[in-house]
Design a protein around this motif. Sequence first.
Motif, short mmCIF file in Angstrom:
data_model
loop_
_atom_site.label_atom_id
_atom_site.label_comp_id
_atom_site.label_asym_id
_atom_site.label_seq_id
_atom_site.Cartn_x
_atom_site.Cartn_y
_atom_site.Cartn_z
N CYS A 1 15.28 28.85 30.76
CA CYS A 1 14.07 28.83 31.74
C CYS A 1 12.29 28.66 32.25
O CYS A 1 12.30 29.49 33.40
N THR A 2 12.28 28.23 31.28
CA THR A 2 10.83 27.95 31.52
C THR A 2 10.68 27.32 32.85
O THR A 2 10.09 26.87 33.73
N MET A 3 12.22 26.10 32.61
CA MET A 3 11.80 25.43 34.03
C MET A 3 11.93 26.41 34.62
O MET A 3 11.55 25.58 36.74
N THR A 4 12.76 26.77 34.89
CA THR A 4 13.54 27.15 36.27
C THR A 4 12.26 28.08 36.91
O THR A 4 12.12 28.31 38.17
N ALA A 5 11.34 28.94 36.18
CA ALA A 5 10.36 29.70 36.29
C ALA A 5 9.35 28.52 37.58
O ALA A 5 9.07 28.26 38.12
N LEU A 6 9.08 27.11 36.45
CA LEU A 6 8.18 26.05 36.96
C LEU A 6 8.49 25.61 38.50
O LEU A 6 7.73 25.49 39.06
N VAL A 7 10.33 25.51 38.33
CA VAL A 7 10.20 25.09 39.84
C VAL A 7 11.23 26.14 41.07
O VAL A 7 9.76 25.91 41.64
N ILE A 8 10.60 27.20 40.89
CA ILE A 8 10.98 28.53 41.96
C ILE A 8 8.80 28.73 42.00
O ILE A 8 8.45 28.80 43.39
N ILE A 9 8.40 28.25 41.03
CA ILE A 9 6.53 27.87 41.49
C ILE A 9 5.96 27.10 42.10
O ILE A 9 5.87 27.34 42.95
N THR A 10 6.17 26.63 42.09
CA THR A 10 6.00 25.18 42.21
C THR A 10 6.80 24.49 44.41
O THR A 10 5.89 23.87 44.53
#
Length: 162
Positions: free
Chosen positions: A125-134
């Motif tokens: 979930c953290t990696m997904t959030a970072l990918v979406i934001i970046t």
Amino acid sequence: LSLLVFIIIVGGIKSIGNVAEKLVPAMALLYVAMCIVVLVLNAQEIPHAFGMIFASAFGLQQAAGGLAGYAVLSAIRFGVARGLFSNEAGQGSAPIAHAASQMKNPARQGEIAMIGVFVDTLIICTMTALVIITAEGTFATSAQFLAKPEMVAAGLTETTTH
């Protein structure tokens, strides 16, 4: 593909378990690898992404929203339900697979089940959030996909290319 799924399901819980023990870790590793690629390409945006996450979580407006949310008991109930559904903790197919395990030590099987929850919730979930934001670009919404089925079939949108 559907014939392969049929054969696996007809093979019973052992067949499903044998396929899942190979397929699920491979899918997770591939997903994490792709996230790492995107994050490496957008490495300069990661500090900004974490800053945005924390700034959006710890402001006065957020504190007022948290206070209002706390006053509404149903919000807590739905939050817990969403947390459970994000990783199948105690329900769905994961417990079935763990129950069918042939491990001699049930405590060890429980530890493996808990690691799955940790990996899914914290890492994926953290990696997904970072990918979406970046990731930069203009991406289609689900409503746009529903309006144009050919976009779903192609897996691309006119708006993702610059």
